[in-house]
Design a protein around this motif. Structure first.
Motif, mmCIF file in Angstrom:
data_model
loop_
_atom_site.group_PDB
_atom_site.id
_atom_site.type_symbol
_atom_site.label_atom_id
_atom_site.label_comp_id
_atom_site.label_asym_id
_atom_site.label_seq_id
_atom_site.Cartn_x
_atom_site.Cartn_y
_atom_site.Cartn_z
ATOM 1 N N LEU A 1 0.943 4.307 -2.658
ATOM 2 C CA LEU A 1 0.667 5.679 -2.226
ATOM 3 C C LEU A 1 1.857 6.589 -2.482
ATOM 4 C CD1 LEU A 1 -1.299 5.331 1.122
ATOM 5 C CD2 LEU A 1 -2.099 6.255 -1.052
ATOM 6 N N ALA A 2 3.052 6.069 -2.252
ATOM 7 C CA ALA A 2 4.234 6.921 -2.345
ATOM 8 C C ALA A 2 4.655 7.138 -3.783
ATOM 9 C CB ALA A 2 5.390 6.295 -1.556
ATOM 10 N N GLY A 3 4.187 6.280 -4.685
ATOM 11 C CA GLY A 3 4.589 6.385 -6.091
ATOM 12 C C GLY A 3 4.439 7.777 -6.672
ATOM 13 N N PRO A 4 3.235 8.400 -6.575
ATOM 14 C CA PRO A 4 3.072 9.735 -7.145
ATOM 15 C C PRO A 4 4.030 10.746 -6.541
ATOM 16 C CG PRO A 4 0.947 8.799 -6.634
ATOM 17 C CD PRO A 4 1.971 7.860 -6.096
ATOM 18 N N TRP A 5 4.328 10.612 -5.249
ATOM 19 C CA TRP A 5 5.234 11.557 -4.620
ATOM 20 C C TRP A 5 6.639 11.426 -5.205
ATOM 21 C CZ3 TRP A 5 9.727 11.309 -1.774
ATOM 22 C CH2 TRP A 5 10.136 12.540 -1.212
ATOM 23 N N LEU B 1 3.364 -2.604 -12.373
ATOM 24 C CA LEU B 1 4.747 -3.031 -12.540
ATOM 25 C C LEU B 1 5.535 -2.887 -11.250
ATOM 26 C CD1 LEU B 1 6.896 -2.872 -15.425
ATOM 27 C CD2 LEU B 1 7.634 -1.218 -13.759
ATOM 28 N N VAL B 2 5.253 -1.800 -10.545
ATOM 29 C CA VAL B 2 5.947 -1.558 -9.287
ATOM 30 C C VAL B 2 5.668 -2.676 -8.297
ATOM 31 C CG1 VAL B 2 5.830 -0.086 -7.259
ATOM 32 C CG2 VAL B 2 6.122 0.905 -9.501
ATOM 33 N N LEU C 1 11.519 4.105 -14.296
ATOM 34 C CA LEU C 1 12.816 3.748 -13.728
ATOM 35 C C LEU C 1 12.913 4.166 -12.269
ATOM 36 C CD1 LEU C 1 15.148 4.598 -16.713
ATOM 37 C CD2 LEU C 1 14.221 2.412 -16.012
ATOM 38 N N LEU C 2 12.381 5.358 -11.978
ATOM 39 C CA LEU C 2 12.459 5.862 -10.609
ATOM 40 C C LEU C 2 11.756 4.917 -9.644
ATOM 41 C CD1 LEU C 2 13.464 8.555 -9.283
ATOM 42 C CD2 LEU C 2 11.067 9.209 -9.235
ATOM 43 N N VAL C 3 10.500 4.627 -9.969
ATOM 44 C CA VAL C 3 9.711 3.835 -9.045
ATOM 45 C C VAL C 3 10.152 2.382 -9.065
ATOM 46 C CG1 VAL C 3 7.379 3.301 -8.360
ATOM 47 C CG2 VAL C 3 7.861 5.472 -9.401
ATOM 48 N N ALA C 4 10.663 1.921 -10.218
ATOM 49 C CA ALA C 4 11.188 0.548 -10.261
ATOM 50 C C ALA C 4 12.367 0.418 -9.307
ATOM 51 C CB ALA C 4 11.607 0.199 -11.683
ATOM 52 N N VAL D 1 0.842 -1.194 0.000
ATOM 53 C CA VAL D 1 0.000 0.000 0.000
ATOM 54 C C VAL D 1 0.877 1.245 0.000
ATOM 55 C CG1 VAL D 1 -1.678 1.306 1.356
ATOM 56 C CG2 VAL D 1 -1.929 -1.162 1.118
ATOM 57 N N GLY D 2 1.944 1.185 0.805
ATOM 58 C CA GLY D 2 2.859 2.321 0.900
ATOM 59 C C GLY D 2 3.496 2.654 -0.431
ATOM 60 N N LEU D 3 3.898 1.612 -1.168
ATOM 61 C CA LEU D 3 4.518 1.855 -2.480
ATOM 62 C C LEU D 3 3.537 2.533 -3.426
ATOM 63 C CD1 LEU D 3 6.633 -1.289 -3.350
ATOM 64 C CD2 LEU D 3 7.395 1.058 -3.242
#
Lengths: 637, 107
Positions: A379-383, A422-423, B40-43, A375-377
């Motif tokens: 949520l934090a993705g856009p930041w 993907l993340v 790439l950043l988030v990966a 969940v954290g990933l």
């Protein structure tokens, strides 16, 4: 409103239709993967349920009457790197329970074997495999008792008088038929808590990214749709009407996707049977879907699509003008990375505080920690996207970097949504593979040829450190020793004696004459000019513990040869040239000489249950790598 | 798929840019940058967090030292990311095709 929604979906030109088709295709891929994951988990359950009878001696059911008792001694043998489950049985009376897949219990000097083992018995040289088993083959074990068509299982009959004397044999009253009967079976086909961990891991690893994929798919071309709905709102449509129209489109795409997904699953299923999830292929029929699974896909996916579409409409409903005039949204704040940090802190806390005792709270730690991180990933993705693009826009030296950076800043959430699946797939794959490959690496390293070619027949069970006196042998007949030394490929034989009052921190294996130890270097050596040595526990190569026996000089013990010969024997060690033929011949010799006392293992071999777990972990790692590859394909932009 | 959809949403701005004389290669770079940056950043973030979680979990539960995953893992990850970048590059022809001057017409 619904007819209008249908008309808008199908009748508003190629672009709208294409959007439905693209969404449906993405949902189909997701549903196909979801079904495959659920069927795989069902298959895993079916496989371990069918293998549960092998664990009947764990938490045994006592016999109800003397006539219904069954003497049972399980052990694990191996041939050419494959493990063989060997069950020695003796019926105490006419009502003794019969294991699944067998018509009756084998009598003394009879045995049942699995089809795969039968073919090995026929095709391999008799002195390498066939001669291990006294008596004759009276039948094959049917598929109800085989976890996998490749399982190697043998059930050998004995007389009660013979088997009941063995310390490892126990009398049981019933055969376990499912995992539920034997929660806590650590051994054999990775059952109990181990399986639970793997199932939870698999469920998280496979199902979560798929759900995210489905959710993203139903929000494809969100901006375009947002604008369209905003225009509708501006010409007088109520929020309710807009919701209905968007729900109709989402449901149509999701339903088409579900139908296609089922087609995809059934088309690919024949290939899935060959995927060795547990290290052994599944039986036909294992990959069945339960009613719940079908219900989840047929009802759950469209509902998820509607909910997701509805969430996407939030902005249109609150302020259609804001959408049409492209008001800038608030950039995601730094608070978004809090759950991610909390997840790391949670795991770090458990790392510092030590592991919780109960298996339940361990599972809880795993689940809560990883759910927080996932969940954290998300949520934090856009930041992270904002932060990255802010830096890029600030340092922009050309038009390209500036335009790209500004555009990302304008809507970081949408930009991140493209890569969110993907993340998660990457996170889960990294965590799973990182953990699994560390386990295999720690336990799999440091084997030398000499130690792989040296066999030990410990007369106690493999994992017992305190040897019950009943399981030692008074002496090894010289005929057996001569025969062993004469076996082609054998380099030396050492007999480990059980010395009285051993004080070697309770872990001593016994005493060996130094002239014998010199010929079996894999288990260590004597100090110069010593006559005998007390050897430590040289077999303990279990998870997280490696013994380096081959480089150890054991403490000397002064004993004459005759004194030594008078002590009972706790193990026989045979060094071979390491060829597989020699190793199997020695195994066969040892098992023929000591049919019910322990199973020969190579010095650096892992305990059978560890070995099996590792095979399973390795297979799981491979499956996760392949699955994440597919997932990366599916969710990549 | 997602990128192509994202592109069709921005046909107009891109076409306007092309009309004003921005070379196609620059537009390609814009699209590549804005897709690859979050990717790439988030990966990287998720790989680091994933491995960290595995290390913490292993250390607390099994008491094992963590070792970095082997060759096949990295080839998979790098291959997957490379394929994603290739897909991004594959959208360039679409970009060229859909951003003709006719799109930017104002009715």
């Amino acid at each position: 409103m619904i007819p209008l929604g249908l008309r808008l979906t199908f009748g508003s030109g190629r672009e709208a239709l294409l959007r439905v088709l693209v969404t449906a295709a993405a949902v189909a891929l997701g549903v196909g993967l979801l079904l495959a994951a659920m069927a795989g988990i069902n298959g895993l359950h079916a496989q371990s349920d069918r293998g549960a009878w092998l664990n009947s001696a764990v938490q045994p059911t006592p016999p109800a009457s003397p006539a219904s008792g069954l003497w049972w001694e399980p052990s694990t043998d191996s041939f050419g790197g494959q493990l063989i489950d060997q069950i020695d049985v003796a019926a105490a009376g006419p009502d003794a329970p019969v294991p699944p897949g067998m018509s009756r219990l084998p009598g003394p000097d009879q045995y049942f074997a699995s089809p795969k083992l039968v073919s090995l018995l026929r095709s391999q040289p008799a002195d390498e495999l066939r001669d291990r088993y006294p008596g004759r083959l009276v039948g094959t074990i049917g598929s109800a008792g085989l976890p996998s068509p490749n399982s190697l299982i043998i059930v050998i009959g004995h007389s009660v008088g013979q088997l009941s004397k063995q310390p490892a044999a126990i009398e049981i009253g019933a055969i376990h038929r499912g995992l539920a009967n034997c929660y806590g079976c650590q051994s054999e086909i990775g059952s109990g808590p181990v399986l639970e961990f793997i199932l939870v891991g698999a469920a998280v690893a496979l199902v979560l990214p798929i759900l995210i994929l489905i959710a993203t798919a139903s929000r494809l071309s969100a901006v375009r749709r947002e604008e369209r709905f905003a225009s509708m709102r501006l010409i007088g449509a109520t929020p309710g009407q807009i919701s209905t129209i968007s729900a109709v489109e989402a449901v149509i795409a999701a339903l088409a996707g579900v139908v296609l997904g089922f087609g995809l699953f059934f088309a690919v299923r024949p290939l899935l049977y060959h995927v060795p999830i547990t290290g052994a292929p599944l039986t036909q029929g294992d990959l069945a879907l339960h009613a719940v699974d079908i219900l989840v896909a047929v009802v759950g996916v469209p509902i998820a699509a509607v909910v997701s579409a509805r969430l996407a409409l939030r902005r249109v409903q609150i302020s259609p003008l804001g959408v049409t005039r492209r008001v800038r949204r608030r950039p995601p704040g730094i608070a978004r990375i809090v759950p991610l940090l909390a997840g790391i802190a949670f795991l770090a806390y458990f790392d510092a505080a030590g592991k919780p005792g109960a298996i339940g709270s361990q599972l809880l730690e795993l689940l809560v920690g990883f759910a927080l991180l996932i969940v954290g990933l998300v949520l934090a993705g856009p930041w992270f996207t904002t932060a990255g693009s802010r830096i890029m826009a600030k340092r922009a030296s050309g038009a390209a970097t500036l335009i790209a950076g500004r555009h990302l800043l304008d809507n970081p959430k949408a930009a991140f949504r493209f890569v969110s699946g993907l993340v998660i797939a990457l996170f889960v794959a990294s965590a799973a593979i990182g953990a699994l490959s560390s386990v295999t690496q720690v336990t799999g390293e440091g084997s030398t040829n000499a130690s792989l070619g040296t066999l030990v027949d410990p007369f106690c069970t493999y994992s017992t450190t305190a040897c019950p006196t009943a399981s030692v042998v008074a002496s090894v007949p010289s005929s057996v020793l001569n025969e062993l030394r004469a076996t082609p490929g054998v380099r030396g034989v050492a007999v480990v004696h059980e010395a009285p009052n051993q004080t070697q921190e309770g872990r001593s294996f016994g005493v060996v004459a130094c002239n014998e130890l010199a010929k079996t270097p894999a288990i260590g050596r004597c100090a110069p000019r010593a006559s005998a040595a007390s050897v430590g526990y040289f077999l303990s190569k279990i998870l997280g513990h490696t013994a380096n026996a081959s480089t150890t000089t054991w403490p000397s013990w002064s004993l004459s040869a005759t004194q030594l010969a008078s002590f009972p024997v706790s193990a026989v060690v045979v060094a071979t040239n390491g060829s597989s033929g020699a190793v199997e011949r020695v195994r066969t010799e040892l098992e023929r000489a000591f049919p019910l006392q322990g199973t020969p293992v190579t010095v650096e071999a892992l305990g059978p249950s560890t070995a099996r777990l590792l095979t399973m972990i390795q297979a799981m790692t491979d499956v996760i790598i392949v699955a994440s590859l597919i997932m990366l394909r599916a969710v990549s932009p | 798929m997602n990128i192509a959809a994202g592109l069709t949403e921005r046909r107009r701005p891109f076409s306007l840019l092309r009309l004003t004389g921005v070379p196609r290669r620059l537009l390609h770079r814009v699209v590549a940058l804005e897709s690859a940056l979050p990717l790439l950043l988030v990966a990287t973030v998720s790989i680091v967090v994933g491995l960290l979680a595995a290390a913490l979990y292993l250390h607390s539960q099994v008491g094992l030292a963590f070792s970095l995953p082997g060759f096949s893992y990295w080839t998979t990850v790098i291959g997957g990311l490379a394929a994603s970048l290739a897909i991004i590059a594959a959208t360039f022809p679409i970009l060229d095709r859909i951003t003709g001057p006719e799109v930017a017409r104002n009715e």
